[in-house]
Design an enzyme around this catalytic site. Structure first.
Site, PDB file in Angstrom:
ATOM      1  N   GLY A 164      -0.868   7.247   9.580  1.00  0.00           N
ATOM      2  CA  GLY A 164       0.325   6.470   9.944  1.00  0.00           C
ATOM      3  C   GLY A 164       1.541   7.337   9.727  1.00  0.00           C
ATOM      4  N   SER A 165       2.677   6.698   9.404  1.00  0.00           N
ATOM      5  CA  SER A 165       3.881   7.517   9.329  1.00  0.00           C
ATOM      6  C   SER A 165       3.825   8.480   8.143  1.00  0.00           C
ATOM      7  CB  SER A 165       5.134   6.636   9.355  1.00  0.00           C
ATOM      8  OG  SER A 165       5.478   6.220   8.097  1.00  0.00           O
ATOM      9  N   ILE A 166       3.358   8.012   6.975  1.00  0.00           N
ATOM     10  CA  ILE A 166       3.288   8.937   5.831  1.00  0.00           C
ATOM     11  C   ILE A 166       2.220  10.000   6.095  1.00  0.00           C
ATOM     12  CG2 ILE A 166       2.721   9.130   3.363  1.00  0.00           C
ATOM     13  CD1 ILE A 166       4.030   6.337   3.022  1.00  0.00           C
ATOM     14  N   SER A 220      -8.867   7.083  11.165  1.00  0.00           N
ATOM     15  CA  SER A 220      -8.073   5.864  11.317  1.00  0.00           C
ATOM     16  C   SER A 220      -8.861   4.957  12.257  1.00  0.00           C
ATOM     17  CB  SER A 220      -6.668   6.156  11.828  1.00  0.00           C
ATOM     18  OG  SER A 220      -6.731   6.766  13.071  1.00  0.00           O
ATOM     19  N   GLY A 230      -1.570   5.907  -1.712  1.00  0.00           N
ATOM     20  CA  GLY A 230      -1.598   4.620  -0.987  1.00  0.00           C
ATOM     21  C   GLY A 230      -1.577   3.461  -1.973  1.00  0.00           C
ATOM     22  N   ARG A 231      -2.767   2.989  -2.324  1.00  0.00           N
ATOM     23  CA  ARG A 231      -2.912   1.943  -3.332  1.00  0.00           C
ATOM     24  C   ARG A 231      -4.141   2.266  -4.157  1.00  0.00           C
ATOM     25  NH1 ARG A 231       1.584   0.935  -2.366  1.00  0.00           N
ATOM     26  NH2 ARG A 231       2.522  -1.001  -1.620  1.00  0.00           N
ATOM     27  N   GLU A 283      -1.921  -1.411 -12.207  1.00  0.00           N
ATOM     28  CA  GLU A 283      -0.707  -0.760 -12.734  1.00  0.00           C
ATOM     29  C   GLU A 283       0.061  -1.715 -13.642  1.00  0.00           C
ATOM     30  OE1 GLU A 283       1.414   0.605  -9.321  1.00  0.00           O
ATOM     31  OE2 GLU A 283      -0.275   1.780  -8.628  1.00  0.00           O
ATOM     32  N   HIS A 329       3.385   5.680  -9.894  1.00  0.00           N
ATOM     33  CA  HIS A 329       3.690   5.040  -8.605  1.00  0.00           C
ATOM     34  C   HIS A 329       5.132   5.345  -8.182  1.00  0.00           C
ATOM     35  CE1 HIS A 329       2.613   1.400  -5.860  1.00  0.00           C
ATOM     36  NE2 HIS A 329       3.402   2.245  -5.241  1.00  0.00           N
ATOM     37  N   ALA A 357       5.731   8.022  -5.760  1.00  0.00           N
ATOM     38  CA  ALA A 357       5.730   8.957  -4.624  1.00  0.00           C
ATOM     39  C   ALA A 357       6.845   8.646  -3.631  1.00  0.00           C
ATOM     40  CB  ALA A 357       4.380   8.935  -3.919  1.00  0.00           C
TER      41      ALA A 357
HETATM   42  O1  LIG Z   1       4.086   2.170  -2.768  1.00  0.00           O
HETATM   43  C1  LIG Z   1       5.159   1.934  -2.366  1.00  0.00           C
HETATM   44  C2  LIG Z   1       5.432   1.209  -1.167  1.00  0.00           C
HETATM   45  O2  LIG Z   1       4.505   0.630  -0.572  1.00  0.00           O
HETATM   46  O3  LIG Z   1       6.610   1.170  -0.777  1.00  0.00           O
END
Ligand SMILES: O=CC(=O)O
Length: 331
Positions: free
Chosen positions: A169-171, A190, A248-249, A278, A296, A298
């Site tokens: 995706g964008s990231i 993807s 991501g997560r 978290e 968390h 980034a």
């Molecule tokens: O993890 C951070 C976000 O989803 O913005």
């Protein structure tokens, strides 16, 4: 003499639209938002949330969600019958039940592209750190070990590593662009191939992607399909020198299995910015020299925060004035 008060020239005081905030809001955010909106803050009420909602929020039309934590689903929507918008300041919206929102015609907006460059920069930073051991070497120097024990063990080359991106995706695509400049061949998984990126190799499943990669980068959304997408089989396929970077997560990886695979040397290292519970981090990870951990962060810089708040304000303004939203999440 009786006086009469004329109201004809009294300027009309515009009421600011009310926006509900359920999470604690920091002073900076509040300072930026409050000139625009009347923030209805649940954490300042002595009432428990359900009583607060039923007493003060029946007419609330917009909810601002500042952090991707908690769950915003049907039971909350039941308590907010006038809600039309949930404006999120995060890129990921796994904490929002977007299906329930769609069924009730509640729009959802997110951070759009505002975090993308920061997230991509940080991802590359984590990868360089895990492979070249920047943080560990720093600790080694600071605690005097260099003088006592000689050089810290060497890390591994970054340039040219085969990078597999889970979620272009964008990231993911910004990470790919940066790592292309490092001479890294890029592959990705993807839902469907992306015709915009003909020089990247598409894999229709993560197992094959892992087999053909030295590094797996996780930058996809957390959904029912992607939860635990990185399991033991994928880590075995990645191999003993393989590295996983997760921005991501946390729940994209089977976390206990990740800990086991790192301990057993099934994979070579990991850079982790996100975790399942978290701010809890599995204790064993904190003792591993081949693992880099962060809180968390980034996506976050003061610059991206500012941009994201401006976008949230623009989305709320658009909603209250009946204009198209700027970063709607397709529900
Ligand atoms: O993890 C951070 C976000 O989803 O913005």
């Amino acid at each position: 003499m009786a006086t009469t008060t004329s109201t004809t020239n009294t300027p009309k005081i515009e009421e600011k639209p009310k926006v509900l905030v359920l999470q604690r809001i920091n002073a900076y955010f509040e300072g930026v938002l409050s000139p625009h909106f009347d923030l209805v803050k649940a954490d300042e009420s002595s009432l428990p949330i359900p009583a607060f909602l039923s007493t003060h929020c029946r007419h609330i039309r917009a909810l601002l969600v500042m952090a991707p934590i908690g769950t915003f689903g049907s039971s909350l929507l039941d308590q907010l019958p006038s809600l039309g918008l949930i404006a999120c300041t995060s890129a990921g919206v796994n904490h929002i039940d977007v299906d329930a929102c769609r069924k009730r015609s509640v729009a959802v907006t997110n951070a759009g592209e505002m975090f993308t460059p920061d997230a991509a920069d940080y991802t590359v930073g984590l990868l360089v750190d895990v492979l070249r051991r920047v943080v560990m070497a720093d600790r080694y120097v600071r605690n005097g070990s260099w003088m006592l024990k000689g050089d810290y063990p060497l890390g591994s080359k970054v340039s040219g590593k085969r990078v597999g991106i889970v979620g272009l995706g964008s990231i993911g695509s910004h990470v790919a662009k940066r790592l292309t400049a490092f001479g890294c061949p890029i592959s990705y998984f993807s839902r469907a191939p992306k015709p915009n990126y003909p020089s990247y190799t598409y894999f229709p499943n993560v197992l094959d992607l892992a087999r053909e990669s030295d590094v797996l980068i996780l930058s996809c959304a957390l959904t029912d399909e992607t939860r635990n997408i990185i399991n033991r089989d994928v880590m075995i396929a990645l191999g003993k020198d393989g590295v996983i970077i997760n921005v991501g997560r946390g729940a994209l990886i089977d976390e206990p299995e990740l800990v086991r695979c790192l301990k057993e040397g099934v994979i070579g290292g990991a850079g982790l910015d996100v975790f399942v519970n978290e701010p809890e981090v599995p204790e064993e990870l904190t003792h591993m020299e081949n693992v880099v951990l962060s809180d968390h962060r980034a996506v976050t810089t003061p610059e991206s925060f500012k941009n994201v708040l401006e976008l949230a304000i623009a989305n709320l303004d658009a909603f209250f004035s009946g204009k198209p939203l700027l970063s709607p999440v397709s529900c």
